[in-house]
Design an enzyme around this catalytic site. Structure first.
Site, PDB file in Angstrom:
ATOM      1  N   CYS A 191       0.799  -0.945  -0.070  1.00  0.00           N
ATOM      2  CA  CYS A 191      -0.021   0.061   0.017  1.00  0.00           C
ATOM      3  C   CYS A 191       0.993   1.261   0.222  1.00  0.00           C
ATOM      4  O   CYS A 191       1.714   1.505   0.932  1.00  0.00           O
ATOM      5  CB  CYS A 191      -0.579   0.054   1.103  1.00  0.00           C
ATOM      6  SG  CYS A 191      -1.813   1.586   1.662  1.00  0.00           S
ATOM      7  N   GLU A 192       0.573   2.071  -1.098  1.00  0.00           N
ATOM      8  CA  GLU A 192       1.409   3.297  -0.952  1.00  0.00           C
ATOM      9  C   GLU A 192       1.188   4.333  -0.049  1.00  0.00           C
ATOM     10  O   GLU A 192       2.046   5.236   0.443  1.00  0.00           O
ATOM     11  CB  GLU A 192       1.315   4.008  -2.218  1.00  0.00           C
ATOM     12  CG  GLU A 192      -0.033   4.828  -2.629  1.00  0.00           C
ATOM     13  CD  GLU A 192       0.110   5.214  -4.125  1.00  0.00           C
ATOM     14  OE1 GLU A 192      -0.802   6.316  -4.233  1.00  0.00           O
ATOM     15  OE2 GLU A 192       0.728   4.743  -5.030  1.00  0.00           O
ATOM     16  N   HIS A 193       0.080   4.236   0.670  1.00  0.00           N
ATOM     17  CA  HIS A 193      -0.335   5.093   1.625  1.00  0.00           C
ATOM     18  C   HIS A 193       0.136   4.872   3.080  1.00  0.00           C
ATOM     19  O   HIS A 193       0.755   5.865   3.987  1.00  0.00           O
ATOM     20  CB  HIS A 193      -1.766   5.160   2.005  1.00  0.00           C
ATOM     21  CG  HIS A 193      -2.546   5.658   0.703  1.00  0.00           C
ATOM     22  ND1 HIS A 193      -3.769   5.033   0.424  1.00  0.00           N
ATOM     23  CD2 HIS A 193      -2.392   6.473  -0.345  1.00  0.00           C
ATOM     24  CE1 HIS A 193      -4.296   5.544  -0.775  1.00  0.00           C
ATOM     25  NE2 HIS A 193      -3.382   6.235  -1.065  1.00  0.00           N
ATOM     26  N   HIS A 194       0.608   3.646   3.392  1.00  0.00           N
ATOM     27  CA  HIS A 194       1.272   3.383   4.771  1.00  0.00           C
ATOM     28  C   HIS A 194       2.618   2.333   4.497  1.00  0.00           C
ATOM     29  O   HIS A 194       3.085   1.895   5.521  1.00  0.00           O
ATOM     30  CB  HIS A 194       0.133   2.657   5.534  1.00  0.00           C
ATOM     31  CG  HIS A 194      -0.997   3.290   5.950  1.00  0.00           C
ATOM     32  ND1 HIS A 194      -2.194   3.197   5.031  1.00  0.00           N
ATOM     33  CD2 HIS A 194      -1.088   4.195   6.812  1.00  0.00           C
ATOM     34  CE1 HIS A 194      -3.188   4.211   5.444  1.00  0.00           C
ATOM     35  NE2 HIS A 194      -2.735   4.758   6.535  1.00  0.00           N
ATOM     36  N   GLN A 253      -5.031  -0.592  -4.699  1.00  0.00           N
ATOM     37  CA  GLN A 253      -5.762  -1.937  -5.298  1.00  0.00           C
ATOM     38  C   GLN A 253      -6.434  -1.536  -6.577  1.00  0.00           C
ATOM     39  O   GLN A 253      -6.274  -1.978  -7.701  1.00  0.00           O
ATOM     40  CB  GLN A 253      -6.582  -2.362  -4.437  1.00  0.00           C
ATOM     41  CG  GLN A 253      -7.148  -3.803  -5.056  1.00  0.00           C
ATOM     42  CD  GLN A 253      -7.888  -4.561  -3.862  1.00  0.00           C
ATOM     43  OE1 GLN A 253      -7.516  -4.567  -2.768  1.00  0.00           O
ATOM     44  NE2 GLN A 253      -8.911  -5.236  -4.408  1.00  0.00           N
ATOM     45  N   HIS A 301      -6.021  -5.923   3.326  1.00  0.00           N
ATOM     46  CA  HIS A 301      -5.213  -4.855   3.511  1.00  0.00           C
ATOM     47  C   HIS A 301      -4.700  -4.578   5.074  1.00  0.00           C
ATOM     48  O   HIS A 301      -5.225  -4.320   5.823  1.00  0.00           O
ATOM     49  CB  HIS A 301      -5.576  -3.335   2.922  1.00  0.00           C
ATOM     50  CG  HIS A 301      -5.833  -3.300   1.805  1.00  0.00           C
ATOM     51  ND1 HIS A 301      -5.237  -2.533   0.839  1.00  0.00           N
ATOM     52  CD2 HIS A 301      -6.618  -3.951   0.937  1.00  0.00           C
ATOM     53  CE1 HIS A 301      -5.360  -2.584  -0.605  1.00  0.00           C
ATOM     54  NE2 HIS A 301      -6.573  -3.572  -0.463  1.00  0.00           N
ATOM     55  N   CYS A 351      -2.819  -2.356   6.351  1.00  0.00           N
ATOM     56  CA  CYS A 351      -3.477  -1.102   6.981  1.00  0.00           C
ATOM     57  C   CYS A 351      -4.825  -0.966   7.468  1.00  0.00           C
ATOM     58  O   CYS A 351      -4.918  -0.039   8.344  1.00  0.00           O
ATOM     59  CB  CYS A 351      -2.929  -0.119   5.690  1.00  0.00           C
ATOM     60  SG  CYS A 351      -3.977  -0.054   4.455  1.00  0.00           S
TER      61      CYS A 351
END
Length: 196
Positions: free
Chosen positions: A87-90, A128, A156, A158
């Site tokens: 995941c690019e956010h976390h 995703q 996920h 996250c």
């Protein structure tokens, strides 16, 4: 997916990432010089390079390496492809299954190449939704089939290990083109097959 070849890392990138991670450990209140953590920054640097190796790969070229002319115009489905992405956010993993189908228009590709395309785009920092479309678009642009269908079902970390902490939540995304968009019967056949 099993990897039998030796993993190769760029030593300068490994050293630079490790230096930053050593500082992260310190900022977290740890001693990066204690025995259990001394090699952790280098291990993390190598793990990050492994998890993002898709940046150095080209999905279209993977498919082109095994293109064949074939008079076959029924659905080709590769389902339950193991999927591991980040995941690019976390910068936390998401893990699941990917189902890919296409209806050839005179050109097919090796079945393993479909799984390799999934792997190529999954081994990048991702969301995703984008991952689902990238897989579809790569197959669409390279094979020029009558249609492509992609469904990803993933958990996920996250969401499961932090934040809302819902361990059983599964996210499903889909992307369709061609006959899978226009023909409800073809789309339903695909959806029924991936449920079996």
């Amino acid at each position: 997916m099993a990897y039998h070849k030796e993993e190769i890392y760029d030593e300068s990138i490994t050293a630079e990432i490790a230096g930053h991670y050593r500082e992260i450990l310190r900022l977290l209140g740890e001693d990066p010089e204690r025995e259990g953590l001394m090699k952790t920054p280098e291990r993390v640097a190598k793990a990050l390079q492994f998890m993002t190796q898709g940046y150095g790969q080209d999905g279209g070229e993977i498919l082109k390496a095994a293109l064949f002319r074939e008079d076959y115009s029924q659905m080709v489905l590769v389902k339950d492809i193991d999927l591991y992405s980040t995941c690019e956010h976390h910068i936390m993993p998401f893990i699941g299954k990917c189902h890919v189908a296409y209806v050839p228009d005179g050109t097919i590709t090796g079945l393993s190449k479909i799984a390799r395309v999934v792997e190529t785009f999954a081994r990048r920092l991702q969301v995703q939704e984008r991952l689902t479309m990238q897989i579809r678009d790569c197959i669409e642009e390279t094979l020029k089939p009558l249609g492509v269908a992609v469904v990803i079902e993933a958990s996920h970390t996250c969401m499961t290990l932090r934040g809302v902490q819902k361990a059983n939540a599964v996210t499903t995304t889909s992307a369709f083109s061609g006959v899978f968009l226009k023909d409800e019967r073809t789309r339903n056949e695909f959806l029924n097959l991936i449920k079996e």
